[in-house]
Design an enzyme around this catalytic site. Structure first.
Site, PDB file in Angstrom:
ATOM      1  N   GLU A  18      -9.497  -1.522   5.677  1.00  0.00           N
ATOM      2  CA  GLU A  18     -10.144  -1.117   6.920  1.00  0.00           C
ATOM      3  C   GLU A  18     -11.393  -1.949   7.178  1.00  0.00           C
ATOM      4  O   GLU A  18     -11.894  -2.626   6.259  1.00  0.00           O
ATOM      5  CB  GLU A  18     -10.519   0.367   6.826  1.00  0.00           C
ATOM      6  CG  GLU A  18      -9.326   1.300   6.624  1.00  0.00           C
ATOM      7  CD  GLU A  18      -8.457   1.445   7.871  1.00  0.00           C
ATOM      8  OE1 GLU A  18      -8.350   0.483   8.662  1.00  0.00           O
ATOM      9  OE2 GLU A  18      -7.872   2.523   8.045  1.00  0.00           O
ATOM     10  N   ASP A  43       0.819  -1.210   0.000  1.00  0.00           N
ATOM     11  CA  ASP A  43       0.000   0.000   0.000  1.00  0.00           C
ATOM     12  C   ASP A  43       0.855   1.264   0.000  1.00  0.00           C
ATOM     13  O   ASP A  43       2.073   1.218   0.158  1.00  0.00           O
ATOM     14  CB  ASP A  43      -0.951  -0.002   1.207  1.00  0.00           C
ATOM     15  CG  ASP A  43      -0.258  -0.368   2.522  1.00  0.00           C
ATOM     16  OD1 ASP A  43       0.989  -0.367   2.552  1.00  0.00           O
ATOM     17  OD2 ASP A  43      -0.946  -0.639   3.504  1.00  0.00           O
ATOM     18  N   ASP A  68      -7.000  -1.683  14.211  1.00  0.00           N
ATOM     19  CA  ASP A  68      -8.405  -2.043  13.965  1.00  0.00           C
ATOM     20  C   ASP A  68      -8.529  -3.360  13.199  1.00  0.00           C
ATOM     21  O   ASP A  68      -9.577  -3.680  12.667  1.00  0.00           O
ATOM     22  CB  ASP A  68      -9.132  -0.905  13.218  1.00  0.00           C
ATOM     23  CG  ASP A  68      -8.527  -0.624  11.845  1.00  0.00           C
ATOM     24  OD1 ASP A  68      -7.598  -1.363  11.426  1.00  0.00           O
ATOM     25  OD2 ASP A  68      -8.978   0.331  11.178  1.00  0.00           O
ATOM     26  N   HIS A 118      -6.790  -4.277  10.489  1.00  0.00           N
ATOM     27  CA  HIS A 118      -6.588  -4.241   9.037  1.00  0.00           C
ATOM     28  C   HIS A 118      -5.301  -4.937   8.612  1.00  0.00           C
ATOM     29  O   HIS A 118      -4.324  -4.994   9.356  1.00  0.00           O
ATOM     30  CB  HIS A 118      -6.662  -2.814   8.482  1.00  0.00           C
ATOM     31  CG  HIS A 118      -5.545  -1.885   8.866  1.00  0.00           C
ATOM     32  ND1 HIS A 118      -5.768  -0.588   9.274  1.00  0.00           N
ATOM     33  CD2 HIS A 118      -4.212  -2.047   8.883  1.00  0.00           C
ATOM     34  CE1 HIS A 118      -4.614  -0.005   9.520  1.00  0.00           C
ATOM     35  NE2 HIS A 118      -3.640  -0.866   9.296  1.00  0.00           N
TER      36      HIS A 118
HETATM   37  C1  GLP Z   1      -0.162   0.557   8.529  1.00  0.00           C
HETATM   38  C2  GLP Z   1       0.075  -0.347   7.315  1.00  0.00           C
HETATM   39  C3  GLP Z   1      -0.132  -1.820   7.635  1.00  0.00           C
HETATM   40  C4  GLP Z   1       0.584  -2.159   8.943  1.00  0.00           C
HETATM   41  C5  GLP Z   1       0.024  -1.326  10.052  1.00  0.00           C
HETATM   42  C6  GLP Z   1       0.586  -1.682  11.421  1.00  0.00           C
HETATM   43  O1  GLP Z   1      -1.483   0.879   8.704  1.00  0.00           O
HETATM   44  N1  GLP Z   1      -0.757   0.004   6.218  1.00  0.00           N
HETATM   45  O2  GLP Z   1       0.358  -2.605   6.552  1.00  0.00           O
HETATM   46  O3  GLP Z   1       0.422  -3.544   9.211  1.00  0.00           O
HETATM   47  O4  GLP Z   1       0.325   0.036   9.749  1.00  0.00           O
HETATM   48  O5  GLP Z   1       1.697  -0.918  11.737  1.00  0.00           O
HETATM   49  P1  GLP Z   1       2.683  -1.199  12.940  1.00  0.00           P
HETATM   50  O6  GLP Z   1       3.511  -2.368  12.507  1.00  0.00           O
HETATM   51  O7  GLP Z   1       3.491   0.054  13.037  1.00  0.00           O
HETATM   52  O8  GLP Z   1       1.871  -1.490  14.128  1.00  0.00           O
END
Ligand code: GLP
Length: 264
Positions: A145, A67, A138, A140
């Protein structure tokens, strides 16, 4: 699903890197699906170490990122392209033309076509061999989402209020966090041949339990991983704290050492 519970963040990173290393060695031109966020940072550090100290060769590896924030150009320090360059690509011998991150600066009228082409590029590369995933607060995966179709494909998405708040730690002000993103869909992700799901820290414990042991629901898109036949979830002790079947996961992981086969 294989659920491996290890002590801490550093062990999660090391175990995850071994799985990536094995695929890269077995198939030098493999296609890796990559994620951003704090969780895979240790994995990327370990892969850089394996490259520098053990000669792990990425010269033929191809990558697709999950993404990108919509509206940020690749040179923006908070863009996921920038993150990947800084935290992985510049430390290994991957060819720049073999790395793909969705382009967040594509014009709105071209977005639909662009997303179709991103999917097409994945197909042309032969599909993703191993997809690395983290989990948002959340539930995802990528930027799918709550409410995202479990059959969704790469597309423009709106970000949830919780995600904006969670990710505001990387921006000066919460108002600076983009409200939209380009994201592979849940359907796209489920087509990867193998999935490596990582979660660490107590903050993720409740959502990890819901995703791995709760009902499959579009309200927690990570729960769709239950539909995939080859998922390895690597968790630290804190992130596994709300799981009900910890004893079973530990038994299965231990058994693997005796039978020498991965027990999915
Ligand atoms: C973002 C990314 C996800 C990732 C998430 C969690 O929202 N789009 O791909 O898994 O963050 O991030 P973290 O690893 O910093 O908790």
């Amino acid at each position: 699903m294989r659920v491996l519970i290890v002590k801490n963040y550093s062990e999660v990173s090391i175990e995850a890197a071994k799985i990536v290393r094995d695929i890269v060695k077995k198939k030098p031109n493999c296609v890796l699906g990559l994620a951003t966020g704090s969780t895979p940072l240790g994995l990327y550090k370990e892969l850089i170490r394996m490259h520098k100290e053990k000669g792990l060769d990425f010269s033929q590896v191809r990558t697709f990122n999950l993404d990108e924030y919509y509206g940020l150009s690749s040179s923006h320090p908070q863009s996921y392209r920038f993150f990947m360059e800084e935290n992985l690509f510049k430390g290994i011998n991957i060819k720049p033309e073999n790395t793909r991150v969705p382009d967040g600066s594509v014009k709105i009228e071209e977005v639909e076509q662009y997303c179709k082409e991103y999917e097409e590029l994945i197909k042309q590369a032969g599909g993703i061999d191993l997809q690395v995933l983290g989990i948002g607060g959340d539930g995802h995966i990528a930027f799918n989402e709550p409410g995202s179709s479990l059959g969704s494909r790469t597309r423009l998405v709106a970000l949830d209020e919780k995600t904006i708040e969670d990710n505001s730690r990387f921006f000066d002000r919460v108002e600076d966090v983009p409200r939209f993103a380009l994201s592979m869909g849940v359907g796209t992700i489920l087509e990867a041949r193998e999935i490596l799901f990582l979660a660490t820290g107590e903050k993720k414990a409740e959502i990890v339990a819901k995703a791995l042991e709760g009902p499959i629901t579009s309200m927690i898109t990570a729960s769709a991983l239950q539909l995939h036949p080859r998922v390895t979830a690597i968790l630290d002790e804190e992130a596994s704290d709300a799981l009900r079947r910890v004893a079973f996961y530990r038994f299965a992981a231990d058994s693997e050492k005796h039978v020498g086969i991965k027990l999915f």
